[in-house]
Design a protein around this motif. Sequence first.
Motif, mmCIF file in Angstrom:
data_model
loop_
_atom_site.group_PDB
_atom_site.id
_atom_site.type_symbol
_atom_site.label_atom_id
_atom_site.label_comp_id
_atom_site.label_asym_id
_atom_site.label_seq_id
_atom_site.Cartn_x
_atom_site.Cartn_y
_atom_site.Cartn_z
ATOM 1 N N GLU A 170 33.137 -21.861 8.595
ATOM 2 C CA GLU A 170 33.473 -23.205 8.121
ATOM 3 C C GLU A 170 32.239 -24.090 8.094
ATOM 4 O O GLU A 170 32.034 -24.876 7.159
ATOM 5 N N MET A 171 31.385 -23.970 9.110
ATOM 6 C CA MET A 171 30.171 -24.783 9.156
ATOM 7 C C MET A 171 29.146 -24.350 8.122
ATOM 8 O O MET A 171 28.205 -25.085 7.818
ATOM 9 N N PRO A 217 28.947 -25.114 1.803
ATOM 10 C CA PRO A 217 27.984 -26.021 1.162
ATOM 11 C C PRO A 217 28.552 -27.442 1.063
ATOM 12 O O PRO A 217 29.737 -27.628 0.811
ATOM 13 N N GLY A 218 27.697 -28.418 1.245
ATOM 14 C CA GLY A 218 28.106 -29.801 1.084
ATOM 15 C C GLY A 218 28.995 -30.341 2.177
ATOM 16 O O GLY A 218 29.619 -31.394 2.013
ATOM 17 N N LEU A 219 29.055 -29.654 3.300
ATOM 18 C CA LEU A 219 29.892 -30.120 4.408
ATOM 19 C C LEU A 219 29.333 -31.427 4.958
ATOM 20 O O LEU A 219 28.151 -31.528 5.254
ATOM 21 N N THR A 220 30.181 -32.439 5.093
ATOM 22 C CA THR A 220 29.713 -33.725 5.615
ATOM 23 C C THR A 220 29.386 -33.605 7.102
ATOM 24 O O THR A 220 29.928 -32.723 7.795
ATOM 25 N N HIS A 230 30.579 -31.789 12.510
ATOM 26 C CA HIS A 230 30.730 -32.111 13.935
ATOM 27 C C HIS A 230 32.102 -31.678 14.451
ATOM 28 O O HIS A 230 32.207 -31.121 15.555
ATOM 29 N N ALA A 231 33.151 -31.913 13.647
ATOM 30 C CA ALA A 231 34.499 -31.520 14.074
ATOM 31 C C ALA A 231 34.584 -30.011 14.270
ATOM 32 O O ALA A 231 35.167 -29.530 15.249
ATOM 33 N N GLU A 251 31.899 -38.913 20.839
ATOM 34 C CA GLU A 251 31.964 -38.573 19.415
ATOM 35 C C GLU A 251 31.266 -39.627 18.551
ATOM 36 O O GLU A 251 30.449 -39.305 17.683
ATOM 37 N N GLY A 252 31.607 -40.895 18.772
ATOM 38 C CA GLY A 252 30.994 -41.956 17.977
ATOM 39 C C GLY A 252 29.489 -42.016 18.178
ATOM 40 O O GLY A 252 28.722 -42.193 17.218
#
Length: 241
Positions: free
Chosen positions: A140-141, A144-147, A152-153, A183-184
């Motif tokens: 999943e990580m 391509p183009g993963l925000t 992080h999730a 997280e923040g």
Amino acid sequence: MTVEQLFSPVVGARPHEAILGQVEQLLSAGLLRPGDRLPSERSLAERLGVSRPTVREAMRTLEALGVARPADTAGRGSAAVIAGRADTALGAVLRLAIATSDLSVPDVVDTRVLLERDAVSRLARTPEPALTAAEVLLREMDEPGLTPERFHAADVRFHIALAEAAGNRAVALMMSSLRYAIEGYVLDLVAGLDDWPGVSRRLRIEHRDILAAIADRDADEAARRVERHIRAFHRTATASR
């Protein structure tokens, strides 16, 4: 017996705390479970012999702790639902501790290192380490183009998957809570990185190196790699601030 009948009339000077205590006891006894709907504000107030504002205060506390969530039913005074998110509840407490300077982010990082070193070394010592869930998250990580937010999730779930595979739910819960607490802070650090694609590429490589050490049953190396991975990211991210 209905859920409403599980509750007893409240006696004492702090009725909202008594309500919280009853909910805790019912959860501990298994009489309340995630997904169960609590009585409406009005019926619970009548059952407990307290005012509706007192019940409302107790419900808001449960919601803030992640123990309950508002039901889909619209309208003031509608029932709440037991959520069962202990990691969110503990994470919220830790987040407040950080905000009030009772707890520092470096303290959280050090605690993560202690927990995760133990988790991966335990997992590496199991006869057949269950790595499928972590491998799925690695793929999943790689999308391509993963925000950064989605990366992080998936990253959080990857580390928790290793702890769960090691068989200690308490460690997994603590790790999830610690990650939720900062997280923040982490996302703010990521936003300030000049080379997020390069950093994310390095993180993916390090994730695979950790899995490789676990698969090779090298507990000491797995522990070393996960510590380097955690500390290197925080050094890189904080240096860019």
